[in-house]
Write an enzyme that holds these catalytic residues in place. Structure first.
Site, mmCIF file in Angstrom:
data_model
loop_
_atom_site.group_PDB
_atom_site.id
_atom_site.type_symbol
_atom_site.label_atom_id
_atom_site.label_comp_id
_atom_site.label_asym_id
_atom_site.label_seq_id
_atom_site.Cartn_x
_atom_site.Cartn_y
_atom_site.Cartn_z
ATOM 1 N N ASP A 64 0.875 -1.172 0.000
ATOM 2 C CA ASP A 64 0.000 0.000 0.000
ATOM 3 C C ASP A 64 0.910 1.219 0.000
ATOM 4 O O ASP A 64 1.553 1.533 1.005
ATOM 5 C CB ASP A 64 -0.889 -0.006 1.236
ATOM 6 C CG ASP A 64 -1.843 1.190 1.292
ATOM 7 O OD1 ASP A 64 -1.690 2.121 0.472
ATOM 8 O OD2 ASP A 64 -2.724 1.197 2.168
ATOM 9 N N ASN A 91 3.456 2.922 -10.558
ATOM 10 C CA ASN A 91 2.226 2.920 -11.344
ATOM 11 C C ASN A 91 0.982 3.225 -10.511
ATOM 12 O O ASN A 91 -0.015 3.694 -11.049
ATOM 13 C CB ASN A 91 2.064 1.552 -12.012
ATOM 14 C CG ASN A 91 0.697 1.364 -12.641
ATOM 15 O OD1 ASN A 91 0.394 1.928 -13.684
ATOM 16 N ND2 ASN A 91 -0.162 0.567 -11.984
ATOM 17 N N SER A 140 1.027 11.289 -17.147
ATOM 18 C CA SER A 140 -0.147 11.514 -17.984
ATOM 19 C C SER A 140 0.109 12.748 -18.817
ATOM 20 O O SER A 140 0.986 13.560 -18.501
ATOM 21 C CB SER A 140 -1.368 11.727 -17.070
ATOM 22 O OG SER A 140 -2.445 12.314 -17.755
ATOM 23 N N TYR A 195 -5.999 15.714 -9.975
ATOM 24 C CA TYR A 195 -5.239 14.728 -10.747
ATOM 25 C C TYR A 195 -4.129 15.413 -11.537
ATOM 26 O O TYR A 195 -2.989 14.928 -11.576
ATOM 27 C CB TYR A 195 -6.170 13.972 -11.685
ATOM 28 C CG TYR A 195 -5.527 12.779 -12.363
ATOM 29 C CD1 TYR A 195 -5.382 11.575 -11.688
ATOM 30 C CD2 TYR A 195 -5.067 12.856 -13.674
ATOM 31 C CE1 TYR A 195 -4.787 10.471 -12.298
ATOM 32 C CE2 TYR A 195 -4.476 11.767 -14.294
ATOM 33 C CZ TYR A 195 -4.344 10.578 -13.599
ATOM 34 O OH TYR A 195 -3.753 9.492 -14.204
ATOM 35 N N LYS A 199 -0.025 14.868 -11.122
ATOM 36 C CA LYS A 199 0.831 14.377 -12.202
ATOM 37 C C LYS A 199 1.881 15.421 -12.610
ATOM 38 O O LYS A 199 3.010 15.059 -12.973
ATOM 39 C CB LYS A 199 -0.020 13.969 -13.406
ATOM 40 C CG LYS A 199 -0.887 12.735 -13.148
ATOM 41 C CD LYS A 199 -0.056 11.528 -12.730
ATOM 42 C CE LYS A 199 -0.890 10.284 -12.542
ATOM 43 N NZ LYS A 199 -0.082 9.109 -12.126
ATOM 44 N N VAL A 230 -5.972 5.398 -21.733
ATOM 45 C CA VAL A 230 -6.137 3.947 -21.723
ATOM 46 C C VAL A 230 -7.485 3.544 -21.126
ATOM 47 O O VAL A 230 -7.896 4.068 -20.087
ATOM 48 C CB VAL A 230 -4.991 3.290 -20.913
ATOM 49 C CG1 VAL A 230 -5.216 1.792 -20.774
ATOM 50 C CG2 VAL A 230 -3.651 3.569 -21.594
#
Length: 277
Positions: A64, A91, A140, A195, A199, A230
């Site tokens: 984790d 990842n 991303s 997000y 990133k 994706v």
């Protein structure tokens, strides 16, 4: 306990999606052991079983990334068995695709998972990296600097002497803005701002850490990669690529890219882009 000279690859958050496909690709081509890791042991072992049914032999360990104790337990396990880590793919990440604008609590949870976990991993797992190890950060196209429009951070994040503390200030500035009901520091009126900030911060951290590795005289390479849009559970099945196609560029960096490729932002087709254009 005798430590094996075997090469070791680790993929975080890899029980499904791109991470799962990266593990599969590594199992097929990496000359060493490959660890599939996940927070949930049952889901992780189910993923391992799927790969075993294909004739592959990944190993599993719970991990984790938001829990320093979990990272430390994994580090202790690896350190007791092997001489170090050769490939580390960061990842693990989350995104609630149904919420284009998050609450402070949701934004804090996302940034804790997607970015602050990397600080803990750096502290606990990076000391296990071999001298010529490769780190791949799954970023991303939302990790490009063009997603930020607050001028002070545009100027700060491109500095040659940028520090980790300044990246943390950037992240905290965003979280404070969310708490105050203002998210205009990111593009598109703040849609998926948490997000994007996570990133962009990951990308900036990649370049800072590469500079630090070089200053330390190690041959460790760290690069970030946009795997493409994706189709996954995270995107509710929307996207341009299959997870297998999304794993292409990360696997290139893990297995094929020259060791001299360091501190770059790589597009899904494996070519380098300028993250700050």
């Amino acid at each position: 306990m005798y430590k094996m000279e075997t090469k070791v690859a680790v993929v975080t958050g890899s029980n499904k999606g791109i991470g799962f496909e990266i593990v599969k690709g590594l199992c097929q081509k990496f000359e060493g052991v490959v660890y599939l890791t996940a927070r949930n042991e049952e889901r992780g072992r189910q993923a391992v079983k799927k790969l075993e049914d294909l004739g592959l032999r990944p190993l599993f360990h719970t991990l984790d990334v938001t829990c320093e104790q979990s990272i430390q337990e994994f580090a202790t396990y690896i350190a007791s068995r092997y001489c170090g880590i050769d490939v580390l793919v960061n990842n693990a990440g989350i995104l609630d695709f149904d919420k284009s604008v998050s609450s402070y609590e949701d934004a804090k949870k996302l940034i804790d998972t997607n970015f602050l976990s990397l600080i803990s991993i750096s502290k606990i797992l990076y000391p296990l990296l071999k001298n010529n190890a490769r780190i791949i950060n799954i970023s991303s196209d939302w990790g490009l600097l063009s997603n930020i429009r607050k001028q002070i951070w545009l100027d700060t994040l491109v500095k040659d002497n940028l520090t980790v503390d300044e990246i943390l200030q950037f992240v905290n500035d965003f979280l404070q803005a969310v708490k105050n009901g203002k998210t205009t520091m990111v593009s598109f009126a703040g849609h998926y701002g948490d997000y994007k900030v996570s990133k962009v911060a990951m990308s900036a951290l990649t370049f800072v850490q590469q500079r630090q590795f070089s200053e330390q005289g190690t041959d460790i390479s760290i690069n970030c990669v946009h795997p493409g849009f994706v189709k996954s559970d995270m995107t509710k099945g929307m996207g341009d690529f299959t997870p297998e196609r999304g794993a292409r560029a990360p696997l290139y960096l893990a297995l094929e890219a020259p060791q001299s490729q360091k501190g770059t932002f790589v597009w899904h087709d494996c070519h380098q882009v300028n993250w700050d254009d």
